[in-house]
Design a protein around this motif. Structure first.
Motif, PDB file in Angstrom:
ATOM      1  N   SER A 272       0.826  -1.210   0.000  1.00  5.00           N
ATOM      2  CA  SER A 272       0.000   0.000   0.000  1.00  5.00           C
ATOM      3  C   SER A 272       0.856   1.252   0.000  1.00  5.00           C
ATOM      4  O   SER A 272       0.484   2.271  -0.603  1.00  5.00           O
ATOM      5  CB  SER A 272      -0.940  -0.011   1.209  1.00  5.00           C
TER       6      SER A 272
ATOM      7  N   TRP B  77       1.905   1.793  -3.524  1.00 10.37           N
ATOM      8  CA  TRP B  77       0.737   2.287  -4.257  1.00 10.37           C
ATOM      9  C   TRP B  77       0.540   3.785  -4.028  1.00 10.37           C
ATOM     10  O   TRP B  77       0.353   4.553  -4.977  1.00 10.37           O
ATOM     11  CB  TRP B  77      -0.477   1.482  -3.808  1.00 10.37           C
ATOM     12  N   VAL B  78       0.625   4.198  -2.776  1.00 12.47           N
ATOM     13  CA  VAL B  78       0.438   5.611  -2.445  1.00 12.47           C
ATOM     14  C   VAL B  78       1.546   6.456  -3.071  1.00 12.47           C
ATOM     15  O   VAL B  78       1.296   7.549  -3.597  1.00 12.47           O
ATOM     16  CB  VAL B  78       0.396   5.799  -0.912  1.00 12.47           C
TER      17      VAL B  78
ATOM     18  N   ASN C 196      -8.871   7.124  -5.787  1.00  9.91           N
ATOM     19  CA  ASN C 196      -8.066   6.162  -5.033  1.00  9.91           C
ATOM     20  C   ASN C 196      -8.031   6.467  -3.538  1.00  9.91           C
ATOM     21  O   ASN C 196      -8.473   5.676  -2.717  1.00  9.91           O
ATOM     22  CB  ASN C 196      -6.648   6.110  -5.599  1.00  9.91           C
ATOM     23  N   PHE C 197      -7.526   7.640  -3.177  1.00  4.83           N
ATOM     24  CA  PHE C 197      -7.486   8.000  -1.764  1.00  4.83           C
ATOM     25  C   PHE C 197      -8.898   8.156  -1.199  1.00  4.83           C
ATOM     26  O   PHE C 197      -9.178   7.744  -0.077  1.00  4.83           O
ATOM     27  CB  PHE C 197      -6.714   9.308  -1.564  1.00  4.83           C
TER      28      PHE C 197
ATOM     29  N   THR D  27     -10.541   4.663  -0.847  1.00  4.92           N
ATOM     30  CA  THR D  27      -9.886   3.940   0.245  1.00  4.92           C
ATOM     31  C   THR D  27     -10.309   4.488   1.598  1.00  4.92           C
ATOM     32  O   THR D  27     -10.663   3.748   2.516  1.00  4.92           O
ATOM     33  CB  THR D  27      -8.353   4.035   0.111  1.00  4.92           C
ATOM     34  N   THR D  28     -10.269   5.816   1.738  1.00  9.38           N
ATOM     35  CA  THR D  28     -10.652   6.441   3.003  1.00  9.38           C
ATOM     36  C   THR D  28     -12.101   6.150   3.347  1.00  9.38           C
ATOM     37  O   THR D  28     -12.440   5.856   4.500  1.00  9.38           O
ATOM     38  CB  THR D  28     -10.441   7.962   2.927  1.00  9.38           C
TER      39      THR D  28
END
Length: 217
Positions: free
Chosen positions: A99, A102-103, A192-193, A196-197
């Motif tokens: 992860s 990925w970030v 994405n963020f 995910t969040t």
């Protein structure tokens, strides 16, 4: 007063067979196969992005895709392992390295291409299709994850649900990257963020209630 030996005999006589859970690796493999099937179905119905062949020659895009997929696989595996009574919760840290990669790839793409949306911007039609993809991929995966982790409801399920939600978010991000040309822009942060969040917050906040709803009595 009932003697302990008599009580044990009564409990043994009235006991019903309990179906053992499959191995965590087996359950993770089943989850992954279902996720791939959903992505194939949506991909056939929607079609992949027009520039996918070109993007596959870009190292940052490929590394980001591989890292997101690895995050999904390792998060699912870690969640299924940690949901087994007696197994260490440290398995929930399994997706952390992937992860992080990925970030980093997302951040690098945003820093180098943050003004490449184009003069016409992103149309509402494309945005609507992204939301549709998000729902078609994320919803069935979330429900499947919820059902497959229902047995952990009485074992402080919060951390397990958070990691399970991360698996769903990462797999959804993979689908969005394959189907929609929205990476390497500000939209990548939203999809994405943001996704995910959202999954992590919902999983951590309502994980126990949701698991209690689907868990057997």
């Amino acid at each position: 007063m009932t003697r302990t030996s008599d009580l044990i005999d009564v409990l043994v006589t009235d006991a019903t067979p309990v179906r053992r859970l499959r191995l965590p690796a087996t359950r993770a493999a089943c989850w992954l196969l279902f996720a791939i099937a959903v992505m194939l179905f949506v991909g056939i119905a929607h079609g992949v992005r027009a520039d996918l062949a070109l993007k596959l020659h870009q190292p940052v895009f490929v590394i980001g895709m591989v890292a997101a997929m690895a995050t999904a696989i390792l998060a699912a595996l870690g969640a299924f392992i940690a949901s087994v009574p007696g197994w260490s919760r440290r398995w929930l840290l399994l997706p952390v390295p992937a992860s992080l990669v990925w970030v980093v790839t997302i951040g690098y793409g945003c820093l180098t291409n943050w003004v490449t949306i184009g003069p016409e911007g992103i149309s509402m039609g494309e945005t609507a299709r992204c939301f549709a993809t998000l729902a078609l991929v994320g919803t069935p995966l979330s429900l499947l994850t919820l059902v497959m982790l229902r047995h952990v409801v009485r074992l402080s399920p919060g951390p397990v649900m958070v990691v399970g939600s991360l698996a769903v978010a990462a797999m959804t991000a993979v689908a969005l990257s394959i189907l929609h040309p929205l990476d390497a822009t500000a939209m990548i942060l939203l999809w994405n963020f943001g996704v995910t969040t959202l999954y992590i917050l919902l999983g951590g906040r309502y994980g126990q209630r949701l698991l209690g709803w689907v868990a057997p009595r």
